[in-house]
Design a protein around this motif. Structure first.
Motif, mmCIF file in Angstrom:
data_model
loop_
_atom_site.group_PDB
_atom_site.id
_atom_site.type_symbol
_atom_site.label_atom_id
_atom_site.label_comp_id
_atom_site.label_asym_id
_atom_site.label_seq_id
_atom_site.Cartn_x
_atom_site.Cartn_y
_atom_site.Cartn_z
ATOM 1 N N PHE A 70 -51.466 74.885 54.324
ATOM 2 C CA PHE A 70 -50.045 74.538 54.388
ATOM 3 C C PHE A 70 -49.483 74.732 55.791
ATOM 4 N N SER A 71 -49.716 75.886 56.399
ATOM 5 C CA SER A 71 -49.131 76.178 57.713
ATOM 6 C C SER A 71 -49.654 75.239 58.791
ATOM 7 N N GLU A 86 -53.086 80.205 51.950
ATOM 8 C CA GLU A 86 -53.318 79.307 53.081
ATOM 9 C C GLU A 86 -54.614 78.521 52.922
ATOM 10 N N ASN A 95 -37.274 77.127 55.755
ATOM 11 C CA ASN A 95 -37.602 77.639 54.434
ATOM 12 C C ASN A 95 -37.857 76.502 53.452
ATOM 13 N N PRO A 138 -46.319 72.951 60.203
ATOM 14 C CA PRO A 138 -46.029 74.080 61.093
ATOM 15 C C PRO A 138 -44.536 74.404 61.140
ATOM 16 N N ARG A 192 -42.017 77.837 55.882
ATOM 17 C CA ARG A 192 -42.454 78.971 55.067
ATOM 18 C C ARG A 192 -42.226 78.631 53.586
ATOM 19 N N GLN A 249 -49.058 87.444 55.369
ATOM 20 C CA GLN A 249 -49.986 86.426 55.830
ATOM 21 C C GLN A 249 -51.427 86.865 55.619
ATOM 22 N N PRO A 286 -39.137 71.390 60.967
ATOM 23 C CA PRO A 286 -39.062 72.830 60.681
ATOM 24 C C PRO A 286 -37.683 73.435 60.925
ATOM 25 N N ARG A 317 -43.471 88.294 52.114
ATOM 26 C CA ARG A 317 -44.781 87.652 52.170
ATOM 27 C C ARG A 317 -45.717 88.396 53.118
ATOM 28 N N ARG A 354 -52.212 86.137 51.949
ATOM 29 C CA ARG A 354 -52.276 84.686 51.765
ATOM 30 C C ARG A 354 -53.554 84.084 52.360
ATOM 31 N N SER A 355 -54.174 84.799 53.289
ATOM 32 C CA SER A 355 -55.369 84.286 53.969
ATOM 33 C C SER A 355 -56.659 84.917 53.477
#
Length: 335
Positions: free
Chosen positions: A129-130, A125, A180, A134, A137, A73, A100, A71, A76-77
């Protein structure tokens, strides 16, 4: 058919939203073919050495899609995903906090035609989601075939997509450090053939492989329902038993992917095309179902947990349907 054209004074913001979704539809329908053609042309050109080097990289990197992927980030952003989100718009709704330190299998329903809600919520993102979960993944599982396509495989892995084979799912939910999330579109390709506005048919009664792996590795099961997913596209009528449905089922058995004949709106007009309708999709993440690790689950263990999962999925739908425009008399049709 009378064409309804888009007005000329559409705000720039909405034009950017349309462009963002257009590139996403292109990525789903044609990017893999373009990447394969580009690789072949590269191999036949004076730059064939680059193609050879990339082929070597594919061989060395072959296990990555089944080992958690790769992945990014940054990808995704991308800002484009914010415009993608706002086109519908897409919403990710959390009902409870998730630990988590544990691993999870999200059972996603319905599959829809192009799983827009799942892509926006778990591969970007843009829906936060994050921030909402928190330490977790998300990994959306996709048919293994697509990870054999040069260049395309590297792009989709950046978003968190991984192979949907059993070893890939097992890898994710067996990590001792936890954190995960394996997102499984339980209904799979066959469910896409029933995706049309108003449809609440889910292919889930005979889908128990993810239940077995949850028991084997002690992963928590979480039902997820995307309200509005089936409202994004119309589809040519294909009732069970019809010649078209038999042909679609035959093609699916041969290729492993379904071929829904979907349509909605276009880029510059609203009457026909492959662009989804602008309709809200709310992806609601339910409560986790505690799972006791059972290294060798029996058929009774699997059936028992599967029944609990179906009950939790039904409760998630019934508890939230009034918030998202589903009439009280409508209920899930679990096939």
């Amino acid at each position: 058919m009378r064409l309804q054209f888009a007005p000329l004074n559409v705000p720039l913001r909405r034009r950017l939203q349309t462009a963002a979704v257009l590139q996403w539809v292109f990525s789903f329908l044609a990017l893999a073919q373009c990447c394969l053609a580009a690789f072949v042309l590269l191999a036949l050109s004076d730059w064939w050495l680059l193609a050879l080097l990339y082929a070597g990289w594919l061989w060395l990197d072959g296990d990555t899609p089944t080992s958690g992927g790769r992945r990014s980030q940054w990808v995704r952003s991308w800002l484009v995903w914010d415009y993608f989100r706002d086109y519908f718009p897409l919403k990710l709704v959390k009902t409870v906090d998730l630990d988590p330190k544990k691993n999870y299998i999200f059972g996603l329903h319905p599959h829809g035609v192009l799983v827009a809600g799942a892509f926006g919520s778990f591969c970007t993102e843009s829906s936060g989601f994050s921030a909402q979960f928190p330490g977790l993944r998300p990994h959306l599982l996709m048919l293994p075939f697509w990870f054999r396509v040069p260049f395309f495989r590297d792009y989709i892995m950046c978003g968190g997509l991984v192979s949907s084979c059993k070893s890939s799912l097992s890898y994710l939910v067996s990590r001792p450090e936890g954190g995960n999330v394996a997102v499984v579109a339980v209904g799979g390709a066959s469910e896409a053939l029933d995706a049309r506005p108003g449809a609440l048919t889910l292919q889930v009664q005979n889908r128990k492989g993810f239940i077995k792996l949850a028991l084997k590795h002690g992963a928590q099961l979480v039902p997820v329902f995307s309200f509005g997913e089936n409202e994004l596209f119309d589809q040519v009528e294909n009732p069970t038993g019809s010649p078209l449905r038999r042909l679609q089922n035959r093609l699916q058995s041969i290729m492993g992917v379904s071929v829904p004949l979907f349509h909605a709106r276009g880029v510059f007009q609203y009457s026909f095309g492959l662009m989804p309708y602008r309709r809200t999709v709310s992806t609601v993440v339910g409560r986790p179902i505690p799972v006791t690790q059972t290294p060798s689950p029996s058929s009774e263990d699997i059936q028992r947990l599967h029944s609990v999962y179906l009950q939790s999925l039904t409760e998630l739908f019934e508890d939230n349907k009034h918030k998202y425009g589903v009439q009280d008399h409508r209920h899930l049709d679990l096939m």
